[in-house]
Motif scaffolding. Structure first.
Motif, mmCIF file in Angstrom:
data_model
loop_
_atom_site.group_PDB
_atom_site.id
_atom_site.type_symbol
_atom_site.label_atom_id
_atom_site.label_comp_id
_atom_site.label_asym_id
_atom_site.label_seq_id
_atom_site.Cartn_x
_atom_site.Cartn_y
_atom_site.Cartn_z
ATOM 1 N N GLU A 126 79.553 -0.068 -5.967
ATOM 2 C CA GLU A 126 79.650 -1.415 -6.529
ATOM 3 C C GLU A 126 78.652 -1.592 -7.653
ATOM 4 O O GLU A 126 77.671 -0.863 -7.751
ATOM 5 C CB GLU A 126 79.317 -2.442 -5.440
ATOM 6 C CG GLU A 126 80.491 -2.848 -4.602
ATOM 7 C CD GLU A 126 80.136 -4.044 -3.739
ATOM 8 O OE1 GLU A 126 79.157 -3.948 -2.981
ATOM 9 O OE2 GLU A 126 80.832 -5.064 -3.830
ATOM 10 N N TRP A 127 78.866 -2.563 -8.423
ATOM 11 C CA TRP A 127 77.961 -3.104 -9.413
ATOM 12 C C TRP A 127 77.714 -2.228 -10.628
ATOM 13 O O TRP A 127 77.727 -2.717 -11.750
ATOM 14 C CB TRP A 127 76.604 -3.508 -8.800
ATOM 15 C CG TRP A 127 76.746 -4.443 -7.651
ATOM 16 C CD1 TRP A 127 76.278 -4.265 -6.400
ATOM 17 C CD2 TRP A 127 77.414 -5.691 -7.639
ATOM 18 N NE1 TRP A 127 76.598 -5.318 -5.622
ATOM 19 C CE2 TRP A 127 77.322 -6.229 -6.349
ATOM 20 C CE3 TRP A 127 78.116 -6.431 -8.618
ATOM 21 C CZ2 TRP A 127 77.878 -7.445 -5.987
ATOM 22 C CZ3 TRP A 127 78.669 -7.650 -8.259
ATOM 23 C CH2 TRP A 127 78.549 -8.144 -6.955
ATOM 24 N N SER A 128 77.475 -0.944 -10.443
ATOM 25 C CA SER A 128 77.240 -0.138 -11.642
ATOM 26 C C SER A 128 78.561 0.043 -12.379
ATOM 27 O O SER A 128 79.632 -0.232 -11.855
ATOM 28 C CB SER A 128 76.660 1.220 -11.270
ATOM 29 O OG SER A 128 75.403 1.066 -10.703
ATOM 30 N N LEU A 129 78.467 0.515 -13.599
ATOM 31 C CA LEU A 129 79.678 0.714 -14.387
ATOM 32 C C LEU A 129 80.566 1.731 -13.702
ATOM 33 O O LEU A 129 80.099 2.721 -13.171
ATOM 34 C CB LEU A 129 79.310 1.199 -15.791
ATOM 35 C CG LEU A 129 78.570 0.176 -16.641
ATOM 36 C CD1 LEU A 129 78.241 0.771 -17.997
ATOM 37 C CD2 LEU A 129 79.423 -1.068 -16.825
ATOM 38 N N LEU A 159 83.626 -2.709 -15.375
ATOM 39 C CA LEU A 159 82.688 -3.571 -14.659
ATOM 40 C C LEU A 159 82.851 -3.478 -13.150
ATOM 41 O O LEU A 159 81.987 -3.893 -12.401
ATOM 42 C CB LEU A 159 82.891 -5.029 -15.096
ATOM 43 C CG LEU A 159 82.397 -5.319 -16.500
ATOM 44 C CD1 LEU A 159 82.846 -6.696 -16.937
ATOM 45 C CD2 LEU A 159 80.883 -5.236 -16.561
#
Lengths: 568, 385
Positions: free
Chosen positions: B221-224, B200
């Motif tokens: 950030e944010w994406s897997l 995550l």
């Protein structure tokens, strides 16, 4: 003559009459005044008749009933008519003035209208210009706004895409969280179950190890108790590992550094050498000198304390700054050289290019022409070209020949004419001679017969004809030109004398109108010798003409014979 | 390639001893030891229950057989077949069991990861380690076998404990800056510990042996995030494979990214050579560094298959995974450096490649699929060095 005086009075008073009622017509006054003076000059006491006639003419031309008749006596003049006429004239004049006024008014009006229209048109033009500018401005604004709209649309698309991406990310994260949550929950449940089981389960199985016998340590050493010393030992070992690692790394880095420094030094040396070699060719030599001297100093400084000092920060900084400086100098120098070279190159290249192109074009043309010629020479041409080119070498000579032919032709014509005249003259001469001979014969005969009184009338006839002939011949004797007269005289002669059988042959004898005019008859030609003189040229026409003349000769001889016969 | 006769095994428990002399296979509750060269059965041991895990000790003298359902571990000796050892975890249960690097301690992880019990075969002593973290890779031994790093989670925070394998003394204990620690790995020189976060969040932390944070790396950030991590054998590079189908390589001096490799669906790189098996496709994630020249393809079922070179561009068949499911089958899942650190083999996507491993000499690579095996040999003479 009272009428005339009356007329004169009228005439003289008429301008006065005219002026008084018509005084308010300002414009027409001056000419009127002039008219009166003119009037006085127009008609005087001497040219009354003329004036009258003139005036009557004018009046009649104007459409009024005539005032004065031509055939009537000069002094008669119908006063009534004159007065009517005058009255009509006055009316006419008034009407004209009225129309003139009207027209002037119209003209004023129209001019004012024109002015007005011009004003309006200029105003409208200005308005149009203004509105056009406004339109252009609005279009521009619209375009800008459209661009803005487009950019905003792309922004919006990007934003939408980003939003979509973020939504996808959120979705995946959410699913991940859910998965984890479920997993944890499952584990939790299992734990709870286990707990329950343990609570329920009375028998607790303990952990235990059952070894047959302990085995020795892998490294053979005895296990030690856990004491502070061992802990310290462990710490020490840990730090030793770390330190050794750092050591190796530092050694590697030092080696790398040394290598890089060597490379930098080499670069600096090269740059300095390059720049110093360019020293004489550059501007600002003095400046360079100083710099290079400083560099050389530095170099000396550096090389002397190579082993130790290079590692100190100061020297390192010096080295890097000096390299940077040199590099900048070198770069600017190279740029300058490049621009110069490119400019010069460009110019020289352009010139060279042009020259080369020109040379190339010329060579190409040359080669092409040579190829063509070669082809012509080498390849066998077809019949037409062969036939055309067969006499190609003689072309110039042929031309010259043709020219000469032309001149010769002209000369021939001239000679023809001359010959003709001469032949005519000869014929005439022969005729004369013949006539003379005949005369002589007759005279002799007469002489002989004079002894007898019978031959008067014939001689007189003969003499007359002869004389006419001779008269016609005389003026011709000298002149070679104008054979037409001769022909005419001959014609006269022949028409008088012989049947015009020669008309038959006229068409066939003279198809070529060049020498002799049309509808002319043959000339009797006596001897073939004369004709033969003319047959020098090998022109195609001439032999034919020669033939024709021969024919005419025959005809002429026939006619001559006839004449002879008739005469006798 | 010659194949021997088939031997029975269960649970895919079939391991060669570290010294390469013996082959151990488990058949239900029996442990069969064979000689590698002759494949003769040397020893035969019988366990109390079906063996779920089997492992050789590092000195090839002992083998442990774990039976998770029963909570039992049995240790057998090769030299002394009579010698036996049984460890019973009791009601606490057993989830995993492993040897320590010295081959004299056994670490048992209890059910629910309540604790790790360290059994010593030399002293019969027991040590407990509390709060181990249940994650992808929670424990790692350094290559020299001196230290063990263990991920722990207390009070919703991640910690790493470094133990000295000699006497299981806690050397260092420090908190990590991760949200949810997923794994840790020692560098081959044993001085740096790479710690990475769960998928995550893309975060890779580098700690030195003494617990100092050396560097942090986060690509986006944010994406897997991180899917797999591996060190190069020289400890110079750290390769990170992530869910965005890219491999990023960090260098050990600055810990900054020095290279990034993509795994595009269409291979258009002029340097890449793509081999395609004619019979059946077992595509491999191409690595841009290597130049494969000869490939020998064999299958266990003796069906002949050929590999032919495909002309570029090549479209790799991609199966788009269901984005709503957790742990999607995208991203770089397996990484393997060759032994000389020159090549990196990667597996991207949902292909059925279970493992990649390089030969020790660094010029051949073996790929294990679900039903197939592929051996790639590289002609290293053509490399310009």
């Amino acid at each position: 003559m009272p009428e005339s005086s009356l007329v004169r009075h009228l005439h003289s008073s008429s301008p006065e009459c005219r002026t008084s009622p018509v005084r308010h017509f300002s414009r027409s006054l001056l000419p009127q005044h002039r008219n009166s003076s003119m009037l006085s000059t127009f008609c005087t006491e001497h040219n009354v008749q003329d004036c009258l006639s003139h005036i009557s003419q004018e009046i009649s031309s104007l459409g009024f009933p005539p005032v004065w008749a031509v055939s009537a006596s000069p002094s008669e003049l119908s006063v009534v008519a004159v007065l009517n006429c005058m009255y009509e004239l006055i009316q006419l004049h008034r009407r004209n003035i009225q129309t003139l006024e009207n027209m002037e008014m119209e003209q004023l009006k129209s001019s004012s209208e024109v002015d007005f229209l011009q004003l309006t048109s200029t105003r409208l033009k200005e308005q149009l210009e203004l509105s056009r500018r406004e339109n252009a401005g609005l279009l521009e604004r619209e375009r800008q706004l459209q661009l803005k709209v487009k950019s905003l649309q792309t922004c919006l698309k990007n934003e939408k895409e980003e939003v979509q991406k973020l939504q996808n990310i959120i979705a995946s994260r959410a699913s991940q969280y859910n998965h984890e949550m479920k997993r944890k929950e499952r584990e939790f449940n299992k734990l709870k179950e286990r707990m329950n089981q343990l609570l329920v389960d009375k028998k607790e199985k303990k952990q235990a190890i059952d070894v047959l016998n302990s085995i020795g340590r892998a490294d053979g050493k005895r296990s030690l108790w856990k004491t502070g010393k061992t802990e310290a030992k462990h710490e020490g070992e840990m730090y030793k590992t770390l330190l050794s690692d750092y050591d190796t790394r530092q050694r590697e880095l030092v080696l790398e550094n040394a290598e890089l420094r060597k490379v930098l030094q080499q670069m600096k040396k090269d740059m300095v050498s390059i720049l110093s070699s360019r020293k004489p060719t550059l501007k600002g030599d003095k400046h360079k000198d100083d710099c290079i001297q400083a560099d050389s100093e530095e170099e000396v400084f550096n090389s002397s304390k190579e082993s130790v000092e290079l590692y100190c920060v100061h020297a390192r900084e010096k080295l890097t700054t000096s390299i940077r400086l040199q590099w900048r100098r070198l770069k600017s120098h190279v740029e300058r050289l490049d621009s110069q070279a490119s400019l010069a190159q460009r110019e020289t290249r352009k010139e060279e290019m042009d020259r080369l192109m020109l040379d190339l074009q010329q060579c190409k043309d040359f080669i092409q022409t040579q190829e063509q010629l070669l082809q012509q020479l080498s390849s066998p041409c077809d019949e037409e070209t062969a036939s055309l080119l067969s006499d190609c070498y003689m072309l110039q000579e042929k031309e010259r020949l043709r020219e000469e032919w032309g001149t010769l032709e002209e000369q021939r014509k001239i000679f023809e004419r001359e010959r003709k005249t001469f032949t005519d003259a000869a014929i005439r001469l022969s005729h004369e001679r013949k006539a003379f001979e005949e005369d002589r014969a007759t005279w002799l005969k007469h002489q002989f017969l004079n002894l007898s009184p019978f031959a008067d009338s014939k001689t007189s006839q003969m003499s007359k004809s002869k004389s006419s002939f001779l008269i016609s011949v005389e003026p011709e004797a000298s002149a070679a030109s104008a054979p037409e007269k001769l022909i005419r005289s001959d014609l006269d002669f022949h028409t008088h004398r012989s049947v015009p059988l020669t008309t038959q042959s006229a068409g066939e004898l003279y198809p070529t109108p060049c020498l002799i005019p049309e509808n002319s008859l043959t000339k009797p030609k006596r001897e073939a010798a004369h004709v033969d003189e003319s047959s020098i040229f090998c022109n195609g026409n001439i032999p034919a003409q020669h033939k024709l003349w021969k024919n005419s000769e025959d005809h002429c001889s026939h006619s001559l014979k006839r004449e002879k016969n008739s005469s006798i | 390639m010659n194949f021997s006769e088939l031997f029975k095994q269960s649970n895919q428990l079939c391991k060669v001893s570290p010294d390469g002399k013996y082959l151990a296979t488990c058949v239900q509750y029996r442990l069969v030891i064979r000689d590698v060269s002759t494949l003769q059965i040397l020893q035969l041991y019988t366990c109390l229950d079906q063996i779920t895990h089997m492992e050789w000790a590092s000195d090839s003298l002992f083998i442990l057989c774990a039976m998770y359902k029963r909570g039992l571990v049995q240790v057998w000796s090769l030299e002394q077949p009579d010698w036996h050892c049984k460890i019973d975890e009791g009601s606490i249960g057993l989830v995993s069991s492993r040897w320590s690097p010295d081959g004299r301690h056994i670490l048992n992880t209890t059910e629910f990861h309540l604790r790790i019990t360290v059994w010593s075969l030399c002293t019969k002593a027991v040590s407990y380690i509390k709060y181990p973290k249940a994650c992808q890779k929670g424990t790692d031994f350094s290559r020299d076998g001196c230290y063990m790093a263990l991920a722990e989670r207390r009070d919703c925070k991640d910690y790493v404990s470094v133990f000295v394998c000699d006497d299981w003394h806690l050397l260092r204990h420090f908190e990590t800056e991760t949200q949810d620690l997923a794994g840790l790995e020692w560098s081959p020189n044993g001085c740096v510990l790479a710690v990475w976060d769960s998928c995550l969040e893309y975060k890779v932390l580098l700690y030195s042996l003494d617990g100092r944070l050396l560097s942090t790396y986060s690509a986006y950030e944010w994406s897997l995030g991180v899917k797999s991590v591996t060190w190069s054998p020289s400890s110079q590079f750290l390769a990170i494979g992530s869910y965005d189908e890219k491999v990023r390589i960090l260098n050990h001096i600055t810990w900054k990214k020095i290279a990034q490799f993509d795994h595009p669906a269409t291979i258009n790189n002029a340097k890449a050579v793509v081999y395609k098996e004619v019979e059946r496709r077992t595509a491999v994630g191409s690595d841009d560094l290597s130049l494969h020249n000869i490939t020998i393809g064999t299958t266990l079922f003796n069906t002949q298959s050929k590999y032919e070179i495909c002309p570029l561009p090549v479209q790799i068949p991609v199966v788009k995974p269901d984005p709503d499911r957790a742990n999607p089958k995208i991203g770089v899942s397996t990484l393997a450096f060759s032994s000389d650190s020159r090549y990196l083999a990667t597996k991207n996507g949902g292909f059925q490649v279970q493992s990649l491993s390089w030969h020790g000499s660094g010029d051949s690579l073996i790929l294990l699929g679900k039903e197939q095996l592929c051996l790639c040999f590289m002609d290293t003479d053509q490399e310009d060095k």
